[in-house]
Write an enzyme that holds these catalytic residues in place. Sequence first.
Site, mmCIF file in Angstrom:
data_model
loop_
_atom_site.group_PDB
_atom_site.id
_atom_site.type_symbol
_atom_site.label_atom_id
_atom_site.label_comp_id
_atom_site.label_asym_id
_atom_site.label_seq_id
_atom_site.Cartn_x
_atom_site.Cartn_y
_atom_site.Cartn_z
ATOM 1 N N SER A 1 0.857 -1.179 0.000
ATOM 2 C CA SER A 1 0.000 0.000 0.000
ATOM 3 C C SER A 1 0.891 1.225 0.000
ATOM 4 O O SER A 1 1.980 1.221 0.577
ATOM 5 C CB SER A 1 -0.899 0.029 1.238
ATOM 6 O OG SER A 1 -1.539 1.296 1.378
ATOM 7 N N TYR B 1 -2.120 -0.976 10.395
ATOM 8 C CA TYR B 1 -2.207 -1.280 8.962
ATOM 9 C C TYR B 1 -0.971 -0.779 8.227
ATOM 10 O O TYR B 1 -0.376 -1.500 7.421
ATOM 11 C CB TYR B 1 -3.461 -0.627 8.383
ATOM 12 C CG TYR B 1 -3.656 -0.842 6.897
ATOM 13 C CD1 TYR B 1 -4.221 -2.015 6.413
ATOM 14 C CD2 TYR B 1 -3.273 0.134 5.981
ATOM 15 C CE1 TYR B 1 -4.400 -2.215 5.058
ATOM 16 C CE2 TYR B 1 -3.448 -0.062 4.616
ATOM 17 C CZ TYR B 1 -4.007 -1.235 4.162
ATOM 18 O OH TYR B 1 -4.177 -1.432 2.808
#
Length: 260
Positions: A146, A162
């Site tokens: 990401s 995350y």
Amino acid sequence: MSENWLSHKSIVIIGGTTGLGFSAAKAMVNHGASVVVVGRNPENCLIAELNLGSSARAMQGDATHSQTSLAAIQLCIREFGSFDGLYHVAGGTGRQFGEGSLHKLTLESWNKALDLNLTSLMLSNQAAVQTFLGMNKGGTILNMGSVLGHAPSSDLFSDHAYATAKSAVIGFSKSIAATYAKNNIRVNVLAPGVIENSESENSDLHQLIPEKQILDGGRFTQNQDLDGSAVYFMSDYSKFSTGQVLAIDGGWSVTDRNHF
């Protein structure tokens, strides 16, 4: 791209029944591959298999369970006679368990985020490497990172667990790429920008995205934005690339608009 880029390739996609994974599965089938897609929801598995056609099989399974990826790879070999590549897409946030900024972060959400995004990926990569070594052949692994793993935004994306997991995906992938390059096993990472979903219904976010992801008029990342890169890394055209991180983020990584 030629439609034969993935001819004779048999690929397993962990998290391949919805979203980014399903979009990639369709692209890979269109480029000649046979695929096994894995998802947790049985209905999504059925829909995926019906839509992907005779060159695909769907398997229900939880990527955080130790035998799921190995079972999918074995299914791929049984059904299609080979196993050539793994694309790990599965992941998620721990927001429902209390994920957020460090001062609010719960241990449950921390563990959940690492389990969903990192432990599941370790298990699938381990199963792929063990299979490649056992078959005495090379192969390719593509992992999902990401943009938030290397280019955080201070205000709107303070999901520290995350971000940690996605950053660790890069370190893990580079480490195993270095170890198994001698075995002709390639490991690379795609790092998408922010994708619009049910968790992105935020007016501030909708203002930020056109200023950070400025390509194509300024918009959220779409599932199909990653398809071409996924096909490339699964193909022999990438046979001399390993340990690489490709950001597909509309310019997020190179803009300086990080907060309001």
